[in-house]
Design a protein around this motif. Sequence first.
Motif, short mmCIF file in Angstrom:
data_model
loop_
_atom_site.label_atom_id
_atom_site.label_comp_id
_atom_site.label_asym_id
_atom_site.label_seq_id
_atom_site.Cartn_x
_atom_site.Cartn_y
_atom_site.Cartn_z
N THR A 54 23.06 11.19 10.21
CA THR A 54 22.22 12.68 10.51
C THR A 54 20.39 12.06 11.15
N GLY A 55 19.30 12.42 11.84
CA GLY A 55 18.44 12.36 11.62
C GLY A 55 18.19 11.53 12.21
N LEU A 56 18.48 10.30 13.34
CA LEU A 56 18.13 9.43 14.62
C LEU A 56 17.16 10.49 15.66
N ASP A 57 16.59 9.79 15.97
CA ASP A 57 15.94 10.63 16.88
C ASP A 57 16.24 10.02 18.50
N MET A 58 16.56 11.09 19.62
CA MET A 58 17.45 11.14 20.41
C MET A 58 17.86 9.60 21.30
N LYS A 59 16.94 9.51 22.22
CA LYS A 59 16.58 8.10 22.22
C LYS A 59 18.46 6.27 21.21
N THR A 60 17.46 6.55 20.08
CA THR A 60 18.09 5.78 19.47
C THR A 60 19.30 6.11 19.15
N PHE A 61 19.53 7.28 18.60
CA PHE A 61 20.77 7.43 18.31
C PHE A 61 22.33 7.47 19.65
N MET A 62 21.60 7.66 21.11
CA MET A 62 21.98 7.48 22.14
C MET A 62 22.57 6.00 22.57
N ALA A 63 21.75 5.25 22.21
CA ALA A 63 21.40 3.24 22.38
C ALA A 63 22.76 3.06 21.45
N ARG A 64 22.70 4.00 19.57
CA ARG A 64 23.60 3.26 19.21
C ARG A 64 25.71 3.73 19.69
N LEU A 65 25.06 4.86 19.96
CA LEU A 65 26.66 5.67 20.29
C LEU A 65 27.39 4.79 21.02
N GLU A 66 26.38 4.33 22.39
CA GLU A 66 27.32 4.05 23.63
C GLU A 66 27.29 2.47 23.27
#
Length: 245
Positions: free
Chosen positions: A212-224
């Motif tokens: 938890t706690g990542l910003d939206m852009k970082t999270f989406m990039a890592r998820l993809e």
Amino acid sequence: MPYPIQWILSLIFIVQMYLSMFVMAIFWTPLVMIKRDNVFNAIHSYCKWVRVSARYIVGLKSEIRGDVPTGEVIIASKHQSFFDIILIVSVAPRPKFIMKKQILWTPIVGWYARRMGCVAVDRGKRGVAIKKMVADVKSGATDPGQLIIFPQGTRVAAGAHLPYKIGTGVLYEQTGQACVPAGTNVGVFWPRHGIYRGRGTAVVEFLPEIETGLDMKTFMARLEHDVETSSNALMAEAGFVVAKD
């Protein structure tokens, strides 16, 4: 095995799969009405039967890799066909879905989805749908469990590329729940549409949790990155040639 025979076996498998759904629904429905938690026993039984019958009728084995999520987390999975749903639900203790609203009106499936605590969204009203989705999860309208979402919003053919939708990121950010990515190769053997089911080993791989706690852009990039890397590797392992961007 000759190609025509595999087609016949595939048809037999599909017919028995839906007949089994009907028979198991008749058996389990009274028990689910008496005690709601029996819904998870029912769907686990059905999903495990589909996995077993796929192996012995059409030669499609299945495998789960990685640590199965058991806490209150978001599972963000690649979605290639009905079979990745079967695999995930067969092992997740208390699965529930972010799913399109129309499924609630599907016989048998819709009623069980309600009992599981699934969150229905209206695809045609994106902003409203995301707000309702987050509100339902945060308000306790759904019970604790593993919330399964498909970040691309639909089934994606093996090797095809579709953008990741922001809904998963909004859910991650606003609920404060960790996210477990999942890759798969099931579309190589069990396509989005059609009757044919191929022989081989279909895999769903649970990947390391995104904290938890990542910003939206970082999270989406890592998820993809995590989901696509895993899925491409699994498809290549199955002998599917993944085209490079």
